[in-house]
Design an enzyme around this catalytic site. Structure first.
Site, mmCIF file in Angstrom:
data_model
loop_
_atom_site.group_PDB
_atom_site.id
_atom_site.type_symbol
_atom_site.label_atom_id
_atom_site.label_comp_id
_atom_site.label_asym_id
_atom_site.label_seq_id
_atom_site.Cartn_x
_atom_site.Cartn_y
_atom_site.Cartn_z
ATOM 1 N N GLU A 153 7.481 -6.128 0.309
ATOM 2 C CA GLU A 153 6.362 -5.941 1.248
ATOM 3 C C GLU A 153 5.324 -7.061 1.100
ATOM 4 O O GLU A 153 4.872 -7.632 2.088
ATOM 5 C CB GLU A 153 5.673 -4.594 0.992
ATOM 6 C CG GLU A 153 6.268 -3.433 1.770
ATOM 7 C CD GLU A 153 5.826 -3.404 3.225
ATOM 8 O OE1 GLU A 153 5.127 -4.315 3.672
ATOM 9 O OE2 GLU A 153 6.197 -2.425 3.920
ATOM 10 N N LYS A 209 0.860 -1.185 0.000
ATOM 11 C CA LYS A 209 0.000 0.000 0.000
ATOM 12 C C LYS A 209 0.897 1.235 0.000
ATOM 13 O O LYS A 209 1.756 1.389 0.873
ATOM 14 C CB LYS A 209 -0.888 -0.012 1.237
ATOM 15 C CG LYS A 209 -1.780 1.217 1.361
ATOM 16 C CD LYS A 209 -2.760 1.060 2.506
ATOM 17 C CE LYS A 209 -3.576 2.329 2.702
ATOM 18 N NZ LYS A 209 -4.527 2.203 3.808
ATOM 19 N N LYS A 253 -2.345 -1.329 -3.767
ATOM 20 C CA LYS A 253 -3.226 -0.176 -3.628
ATOM 21 C C LYS A 253 -2.388 1.101 -3.644
ATOM 22 O O LYS A 253 -1.396 1.160 -2.926
ATOM 23 C CB LYS A 253 -3.964 -0.297 -2.298
ATOM 24 C CG LYS A 253 -4.885 0.860 -2.016
ATOM 25 C CD LYS A 253 -5.464 0.709 -0.645
ATOM 26 C CE LYS A 253 -6.158 2.011 -0.314
ATOM 27 N NZ LYS A 253 -6.521 2.122 1.047
HETATM 28 C C1 PBG Z 1 -7.469 3.059 5.811
HETATM 29 C C2 PBG Z 1 -7.770 3.021 4.368
HETATM 30 C C3 PBG Z 1 -7.586 4.014 3.389
HETATM 31 C C4 PBG Z 1 -8.125 3.516 2.212
HETATM 32 C C5 PBG Z 1 -8.582 2.227 2.483
HETATM 33 N N1 PBG Z 1 -8.323 1.932 3.811
HETATM 34 C C6 PBG Z 1 -7.088 5.403 3.477
HETATM 35 C C7 PBG Z 1 -5.737 5.741 3.851
HETATM 36 O O1 PBG Z 1 -4.838 4.917 3.953
HETATM 37 O O2 PBG Z 1 -5.586 6.937 4.106
HETATM 38 C C8 PBG Z 1 -8.180 4.259 0.908
HETATM 39 C C9 PBG Z 1 -9.277 3.879 0.012
HETATM 40 C C10 PBG Z 1 -9.583 4.834 -1.065
HETATM 41 O O3 PBG Z 1 -8.930 5.876 -1.265
HETATM 42 O O4 PBG Z 1 -10.549 4.544 -1.762
HETATM 43 N N2 PBG Z 1 -6.176 2.795 6.160
HETATM 44 ZN ZN ZN Z 2 -5.526 3.580 8.299
#
Ligand code: PBG
Ligand code: ZN
Length: 323
Positions: free
Chosen positions: A232, A194, A247
């Site tokens: 990761e 991520k 992601k």
């Molecule tokens: C929480 C989380 C996030 C997203 C999914 N789970 C936001 C972040 O890390 O700030 C993002 C999802 C999206 O932008 O659609 N950790």
């Molecule tokens: Zn978070």
């Protein structure tokens, strides 16, 4: 000229016969944002078509999803009270625990995935407990809390747990936490790779989870790093993750391919909020053919190597696929 590619592109039936990548409604997981109250269905300005909903509205929404053939959802909660550790997420009567119970009672055939993180629940908006000296999330204390949160979700009836906080060792910790409480059958879909991405902007509006200071670069990944991105996900595989994830999706399809080639585990992509909003706003401005661009984007994810697509477009895609 012996080779003519166009020979196979002339007849539409033949074109379909030769199509290499296909989208199916069962490829998708649809995100839902839940808050307390009743009769609440509040559209988010930055994400047309996406709503914060109260539980009663979510139960109706599940009916709609099932009628489209979508049986998988991922839940995000907006708690009534936030505090320094995110207590609502670790409590039996928190917004997500209550939502899971209500959904599984009304719709036992829905597959309920839960996002496991603390940023929506902490008053500072970071993804765990803060270390006051380093001014970032304390990894190991947060692991203990993630174990508690995971067990609460499982106990409430969650079908799969999806940790998104990018803490080191989170899969081992959550697996141990779940197994020791009798939930060894619950799979973990890790947000394994991520990135610290500006594409999450609109999500933080809808989930009300913006960090009150700083950013997430001390725990989420640098978008510039490819080798680390693979490491990761490999680390999470070694820790026992059942499904890996990249992601965001659109700007990271090279990473999707890399991880697909480095692991035999199923791979998910998260087609994030900013990616969704870009298409919506471009459609509003009348500059793209929205449906065609959306389907092309989804096909791109699968062609790159995604098995699962988490997307706010899931309902619209399902409608087109069901035609
Ligand atoms: C929480 C989380 C996030 C997203 C999914 N789970 C936001 C972040 O890390 O700030 C993002 C999802 C999206 O932008 O659609 N950790
Ligand atoms: Zn978070």
């Amino acid at each position: 000229m012996f080779t003519r590619f166009r020979r196979k592109r002339l007849n539409p039936v033949l074109r379909d016969l030769l199509q290499e990548t296909h989208l199916r409604v069962d490829d998708f997981i649809y995100p839902l944002f839940i808050r307390s109250g009743e009769g609440i269905k509040k559209e988010v300005d930055s994400m047309p078509g996406v709503f914060q909903m109260s539980i009663d509205e979510v139960l109706k929404e599940c009916e709609v999803l099932k009628s489209l053939g979508i049986y998988s959802i991922i839940l995000f909660g907006i708690p009534e009270v936030k505090d320094s550790v995110g207590s609502d997420a670790m409590c039996d009567h928190g917004i997500i625990a209550s939502s899971i119970r209500a959904i599984k009672e009304a719709h036992p055939d829905m597959f309920v995935v839960t996002d496991l993180c603390f940023c929506e629940y902490t008053d500072h908006g970071h993804c765990g407990v803060l270390d006051p000296i380093l001014e970032t999330v304390d990894n190991d204390i947060t692991l203990t809390n993630l174990q508690k949160q995971a067990v609460i979700h499982a106990k409430s009836g969650a079908d799969m747990i999806a940790p998104s906080g990018m803490m080191d060792g989170m899969i081992t910790a959550i697996r141990e936490g779940l197994d020791s409480e009798g939930y060894s059958h619950i799979p973990i879909m890790s947000y394994s790779t991520k990135f610290s991405s500006a594409y999450y902007g609109p999500f933080r509006d809808v989930a009300e989870s913006s960090p009150s200071f700083g950013d997430r670069r001390s725990y989420q990944m640098n978008p510039a790093n490819r080798k680390e991105a693979i490491l990761e996900s490999m680390a999470d595989e070694a820790e026992g993750a059942d499904i890996l994830m990249v992601k965001p999706a659109l700007a990271y399809l090279d990473i999707v391919r890399d991880i697909k080639e480095n692991s035999s585990l199923p791979l998910a992509v998260y087609n994030v909020s900013g990616e969704y909003s870009m298409l919506k706003m471009a459609a509003k401005a009348g500059v793209i053919d929205y449906e065609k661009v959306m389907i092309e984007t989804m096909i791109g994810f699968k062609r790159a190597g995604a098995d699962i697509i988490i997307s706010y477009h899931a309902k619209e895609v399902a409608k087109l696929l069901n035609k």
